[in-house]
Motif scaffolding. Structure first.
Motif, PDB file in Angstrom:
ATOM      1  N   ILE A   1      -0.962  10.062   1.146  1.00 53.15           N
ATOM      2  CA  ILE A   1       0.225   9.264   0.831  1.00 53.15           C
ATOM      3  C   ILE A   1       0.008   7.919   1.516  1.00 53.15           C
ATOM      4  CG2 ILE A   1       2.738   9.075   1.090  1.00 53.15           C
ATOM      5  CD1 ILE A   1       2.820  12.176   1.301  1.00 53.15           C
ATOM      6  N   MET A   2      -0.385   6.931   0.748  1.00 50.44           N
ATOM      7  CA  MET A   2      -0.786   5.641   1.326  1.00 50.44           C
ATOM      8  C   MET A   2       0.471   4.837   1.651  1.00 50.44           C
ATOM      9  SD  MET A   2      -3.966   4.812  -1.235  1.00 50.44           S
ATOM     10  CE  MET A   2      -2.948   4.566  -2.690  1.00 50.44           C
ATOM     11  N   ASP A   3       0.924   4.940   2.892  1.00 44.91           N
ATOM     12  CA  ASP A   3       2.223   4.332   3.234  1.00 44.91           C
ATOM     13  C   ASP A   3       2.105   3.349   4.401  1.00 44.91           C
ATOM     14  OD1 ASP A   3       4.928   3.891   2.952  1.00 44.91           O
ATOM     15  OD2 ASP A   3       5.512   5.601   4.193  1.00 44.91           O
TER      16      ASP A   3
ATOM     17  N   GLY B   1       4.193  -2.341   3.644  1.00 44.98           N
ATOM     18  CA  GLY B   1       5.261  -3.320   3.865  1.00 44.98           C
ATOM     19  C   GLY B   1       5.435  -3.630   5.342  1.00 44.98           C
ATOM     20  N   ARG B   2       5.438  -2.585   6.171  1.00 42.81           N
ATOM     21  CA  ARG B   2       5.621  -2.787   7.622  1.00 42.81           C
ATOM     22  C   ARG B   2       4.413  -3.476   8.237  1.00 42.81           C
ATOM     23  NH1 ARG B   2       7.106   3.236   8.538  1.00 42.81           N
ATOM     24  NH2 ARG B   2       6.386   3.273   6.371  1.00 42.81           N
ATOM     25  N   TRP B   3       3.239  -3.200   7.723  1.00 46.23           N
ATOM     26  CA  TRP B   3       2.024  -3.878   8.195  1.00 46.23           C
ATOM     27  C   TRP B   3       2.181  -5.387   7.975  1.00 46.23           C
ATOM     28  CZ3 TRP B   3      -1.566  -7.162   6.048  1.00 46.23           C
ATOM     29  CH2 TRP B   3      -2.793  -7.314   6.724  1.00 46.23           C
TER      30      TRP B   3
ATOM     31  N   GLY C   1       0.592  -6.966   2.255  1.00 47.13           N
ATOM     32  CA  GLY C   1       0.305  -5.623   2.768  1.00 47.13           C
ATOM     33  C   GLY C   1      -0.298  -4.733   1.690  1.00 47.13           C
ATOM     34  N   HIS C   2       0.232  -4.852   0.483  1.00 46.61           N
ATOM     35  CA  HIS C   2      -0.307  -4.045  -0.620  1.00 46.61           C
ATOM     36  C   HIS C   2      -1.748  -4.454  -0.918  1.00 46.61           C
ATOM     37  CE1 HIS C   2       3.529  -2.253  -1.098  1.00 46.61           C
ATOM     38  NE2 HIS C   2       4.126  -3.284  -1.653  1.00 46.61           N
ATOM     39  N   ARG C   3      -2.007  -5.759  -0.858  1.00 49.95           N
ATOM     40  CA  ARG C   3      -3.364  -6.256  -1.121  1.00 49.95           C
ATOM     41  C   ARG C   3      -4.348  -5.722  -0.078  1.00 49.95           C
ATOM     42  NH1 ARG C   3      -6.049  -9.684  -3.980  1.00 49.95           N
ATOM     43  NH2 ARG C   3      -4.248 -10.122  -5.259  1.00 49.95           N
TER      44      ARG C   3
END
Ligand code: IPE
Ligand code: IPE
Ligand code: MG
Length: 253
Positions: A31-33, A36-38, A49-51
């Motif tokens: 589960i790649m989570d 956003g917080r990163w 963050g998604h990139r």
């Protein structure tokens, strides 16, 4: 906890040596989570963050493949993720397309089969077409299955399976007495995959968020506080080493 810890090449090698290559998990699910917080921690937009998370996907697929993992399931977009702002959803779809454009050749050359779970007919057309191209090109590959959860939810998967099963009962293709765990499994997206041996969830959340609900009945869980964009090769090794220390009883003694 482990976030930001520098693991040099030497330690990486040491870690790798601790892995028992004869007892590898056949199927790893992630589960790649925490994208956003990163990004938030760095005062960057969530898309950044998604990139960065996409780069980790590229790396982890390669590491898993080198370890001879047979099945890798990645949760990329859930049925609930549509609730996010339109711009973020669109950004994720564009990244999915970018990922395929960057990686498809290499994936295909390395004999990896891409398949998906979830209702991809609901994806925007530009993304759906690219996904279908990847599935079609790699359909006969045999080295590893890369199974991507796209518009995937465990509950909706089960409901879909039940509906298809009932339809087959109605058509006389199967009788109710014949329905058991094995025959029901054929109605899931993962009909041709073994259940995950190891489920990894980074980002500090201790929940499954509707991921592979039917399939994880006896899966070993590995949670970590690090955010997915910080998830490196060594974390996969740590998860596998921990997994190999567990005693899987499947209800026995
Ligand atoms: C995971 O990171 C990516 C997707 C769910 C698509 P998030 O975007 O959920 O990151 P956080 O949980 O907000 O940090
Ligand atoms: C799970 O992460 C879905 C994916 C990683 C694609 P979420 O960020 O959507 O899960 P919650 O909201 O924290 O449960
Ligand atoms: Mg999240």
């Amino acid at each position: 906890m482990m976030g930001g810890v520098f693991v040099g090449n030497c330690n990486l090698l040491e870690l790798r040596k601790k892995i028992d290559m004869d007892r590898l998990p056949r199927h790893i699910a992630i589960i790649m989570d925490g994208n956003g917080r990163w990004a938030k921690k760095r005062f960057l937009p969530r898309t950044a963050g998604h990139r960065e998370g996409m780069k980790r996907v590229i790396e982890i697929v390669e590491v898993a493949e080198k370890l001879n993992i047979e099945y890798l399931s990645l949760f990329a977009f859930s049925t609930e993720n549509w609730k996010r702002p339109k711009e973020e959803v669109e950004g994720l779809m564009k990244l999915l397309v970018e990922y395929i454009r960057i990686e498809l050749d290499r994936i295909h050359k390395n004999n990896i089969k891409i398949q998906t779970m979830g209702d991809i007919s609901r994806l925007p057309e530009f993304a759906r077409k690219e996904v279908e191209r990847a599935i079609d090109l790699t359909k006969d590959n045999t080295k590893m299955v890369l199974n991507i959860g796209l518009n995937y939810g465990g509950r909706s998967e089960i409901i879909r399976g039940i509906k298809n099963l009932l339809e087959d009962v109605r058509m006389g293709k199967i009788d109710i007495e014949g329905v058991d765990e094995d025959s029901f499994k054929r109605y899931l997206y993962t009909s041709d995959l073994p259940d995950p041996d190891l489920l990894i969830r980074p980002s500090g959340e201790l929940r499954v968020s509707n991921f592979m609900l039917y399939q994880i009945a006896y899966t070993e869980f590995w949670f970590s506080d690090i955010y997915w964009p910080d998830f490196k090769e060594e974390h996969l090794y740590m998860a596998i080493i921990d997994y190999q220390r567990r005693n899987r009883r499947f209800g026995g003694i």
